[in-house]
Design an enzyme around this catalytic site. Structure first.
Site: not given
Length: 456
Positions: A142, A165, A215
């Site tokens: 990403k 981010n 995560h």
């Protein structure tokens, strides 16, 4: 700075005062909101106090000691010890684990939503000049895809901002204004944590690169993690573009569900293994970057760019720091900084991109296996394990290759120097988060660069 009359006169709590938290505080205060802000770091609290107290300096330059700004709209206090009744929201840093942090229950008891800086941006959009938003999420790829889309737009002369981010917090940047090439475009990299804290971001173009285990300490399981990614598309208007890599089952399921919902016309699926001529894209080599490029091409086409403009941007893209970044040849060895590879799937492409690798890995493990890296094992001369995962990774890799457990990055660099032969590659590709020994992956990569530069 992005501001909004939506926030004026309302009360907000901000928990976490790193870059996005600081930007949220500044934007809310500039919009006339009242803010209670907190961070466990005294240094960050003091930075907030100092930056907001500048207008409180006395006539002779002396600093007035206060936790409030000029009109008393900022208070430094822990939201957990604050009565949140009547607050419009608790703005939480993405780094706060809301699945286990008590702020979630405290806010819920007061009927106050947990939001993030991206939700604040979404709320402010109605007052911004004409623009579009591209949101990019995914486990891997990403950042490259986000930076590539931004670069293509910038190269084409389209006013663009990159945030989320990656880069600077979006609230802290100046609002875009349209130019001769049309409306400005905000290009946002969005982690699952940021999506969890967002309710109303309607992306003109939403991109999903892939979903692999990551995560999982923040979710009830892999399905819950995948569902977080899917929310980016659930927030979209039905006619807005959706671009999804379908190389894994969870992503393919999201694409299938969108098609079933009647969004086939707006859906572009990026299939794996597409052969492309990447010879003119020096910073976009390897099959993983072919997928990233395909997603960026589809996004830019959805924004109306010509293929010539897209091709020019692909050719001039410089690549990202900390992502297979060549630091140069030192002591006869090629040194490569891939610190952004924070899980095994992200490390796998780097192990297949070089020969005779001395592999530095470890940190805060996200999984207990390295199977995603196996296709590149044959290129590894020796591994050097560091951080919390040093013992685990040594155990996993010992049957496959020579391994030295060295614990620290500094020790790994010097150990590799004693073993490597001229022409070999020393690769930092940790397959782990950095938080056991470093502030973030950037700090880890910067430390590696400093160690390499110190070899001269």
């Amino acid at each position: 700075m992005i501001t909004s009359t939506t926030w004026s006169g309302k009360r907000y709590a901000v928990l976490g005062l790193a870059r996005s938290g600081q930007a949220s505080v500044a934007a809310l205060l500039a919009s006339g909101a009242r803010v209670v802000a907190w961070d466990n770091s005294e240094e960050r609290r003091e930075a907030t106090r100092s930056s907001r107290a500048q207008s409180r300096d006395g006539a002779h330059g002396q600093r007035v000691s206060t936790s409030l700004d000029t009109n008393g709209s900022l208070e430094l206090a822990d939201p957990l010890e604050t009565d949140l009744s009547g607050f419009a929201g608790v703005v939480v840093s993405p780094g706060v684990p809301i699945n286990r942090h008590p702020i979630a229950a405290h806010a819920a008891a007061a009927g106050v939503p947990l939001i993030g800086d991206i939700e604040l941006f979404a709320q402010a959009r109605a007052e911004l000049p004409a623009h579009k938003v591209v949101g990019i999420t995914g486990t891997n790829g990403k950042s490259t895809t986000t930076a590539l889309i931004h670069h293509i737009l910038d190269s084409a002369g389209i006013s663009a901002r990159m945030g989320g981010n990656i880069g600077l917090p979006i609230l802290g940047q100046e609002p875009l204004t349209p130019n001769d090439n049309g409306a400005g475009v905000y290009v946002l990299e969005l982690s699952s944590y940021q999506i969890d804290l967002t309710q109303s971001l309607d992306c003109d173009v939403a991109v999903l690169t892939n979903i692999t285990p990551d995560h999982l300490d923040r979710y009830a399981g892999f399905d819950a993690y995948a569902a977080s990614k899917a929310r980016l598309f659930a927030m979209q208007s039905p006619d807005h573009a959706a671009i999804i890599g379908i190389g894994d089952i969870p992503s393919a399921n999201i694409a299938r569900n969108l098609a079933k919902s009647g969004r086939s016309e707006a859906l572009t699926k990026i299939a794996p293994g597409v052969c492309m001529d990447q010879s003119r894209w020096p910073s976009l080599q390897g099959p993983h970057n072919a997928q990233n490029a395909l997603a960026a091409i589809a996004a830019c086409e959805a924004l109306g760019l010509s293929r010539d403009a897209i091709d020019a941007g692909l050719e001039s893209f410089p690549g990202l720091p900390h992502r297979m970044e060549r630091l140069g040849v030192h002591k006869g060895l090629l040194w490569v900084n891939d610190s952004k590879a924070t899980n095994p799937t992200s490390t796998a492409p780097a192990l297949q991109a070089f020969g005779r690798i001395h592999w530095i890995l470890g940190g805060q493990a996200k999984t207990d296996d390295l199977e995603a890296c196996r296709p590149g094992f044959g290129n590894v001369v020796q591994a050097y394990t560091i951080g919390e995962a040093a013992e685990l990774f040594e155990t996993l890799l010992r049957p496959e290759m020579p391994v030295a457990r060295v614990d620290t990055l500094d020790a790994a660099v010097h150990a590799a120097l004693t073993v490597a032969q001229p022409g070999d590659t020393v690769l930092l590709s940790p397959a782990c988060a950095s938080f056991d020994q470093f502030r973030d992956f950037e700090a880890r990569g910067d430390a590696f660069r400093a160690l390499v530069e110190g070899l001269e």
